[in-house]
Scaffold this motif. Structure first.
Motif, mmCIF file in Angstrom:
data_model
loop_
_atom_site.group_PDB
_atom_site.id
_atom_site.type_symbol
_atom_site.label_atom_id
_atom_site.label_comp_id
_atom_site.label_asym_id
_atom_site.label_seq_id
_atom_site.Cartn_x
_atom_site.Cartn_y
_atom_site.Cartn_z
ATOM 1 N N ASN A 1 0.807 -1.125 -0.096
ATOM 2 C CA ASN A 1 -0.129 -0.038 -0.007
ATOM 3 C C ASN A 1 1.004 1.209 0.052
ATOM 4 N N ASN B 1 -5.306 1.679 3.491
ATOM 5 C CA ASN B 1 -4.116 1.191 3.862
ATOM 6 C C ASN B 1 -4.013 0.295 5.395
ATOM 7 N N GLN C 1 -8.330 -1.594 3.936
ATOM 8 C CA GLN C 1 -7.951 -2.439 2.853
ATOM 9 C C GLN C 1 -8.389 -3.706 3.030
ATOM 10 N N LEU D 1 -0.969 -2.694 -3.593
ATOM 11 C CA LEU D 1 -1.310 -0.992 -3.663
ATOM 12 C C LEU D 1 -2.212 -0.968 -4.802
#
Ligand code: AMP
Length: 138
Positions: free
Chosen positions: A52, A90, A96, A101
């Motif tokens: 991330n 994140n 997340q 990412l």
């Protein structure tokens, strides 16, 4: 936290599972979110591994953001949108779910709310939306 190369986006990059690609260059890959919270909801990822924003290198961030801008402009044009929401989460505590990412691009129209997360779309519709963005990119 270490990068797990078995995450679903790494598998998409390796071609092990299908995706609706809309753009690719040397460093980045863009494809449709299959649970779109808005028409044209798509994702941009680096081709190289990082979980991330917190472990990404400046080069990874620079290349991804350049593609986010390019694809955002195309998605806004493709859907006659009034703007776009860019989201990025994140770690689990930050919302997340896939630990490679990614930036969400959500074309937005005045007074239209985002749909709830986690609802799978009809794949024909996702494909047609991908085609609209691809056409706007060309
Ligand atoms: P997050 O990690 O919270 O930013 O969410 C991950 C996003 O990936 C969600 O919006 C999912 O709908 C999306 N997603 C999960 N699996 C796939 C897949 N196979 N292809 C495209 N998008 C996916």
């Amino acid at each position: 936290m270490t990068y797990d190369s078995n995450n679903i986006f790494a598998k998409i990059l390796r071609g092990e599972i299908p995706s609706f690609k809309i753009f690719e260059d040397d460093d980045t890959f863009a494809f449709m979110d299959i649970m779109p919270r808005a028409d044209g909801h798509c994702l941009v990822i680096p081709k190289t591994p990082c979980r991330n924003l917190l472990d990404a290198t400046p080069d990874q961030l620079a290349s991804v953001m350049s593609t986010v801008q390019l694809v955002s402009r195309a998605a806004i044009s493709a859907f006659d949108a009034h703007g776009a929401t860019i989201q990025q989460f994140n770690e689990a505590a930050g919302g997340q779910e896939v630990f490679h990412l990614h930036f969400h691009i959500l074309p937005r129209h005045d007074d239209i709310k985002l749909r709830p997360p986690g609802v799978m779309a009809e794949m024909e519709m996702v494909k047609s939306h991908a085609d609209r963005i691809i056409a706007a990119l060309s």
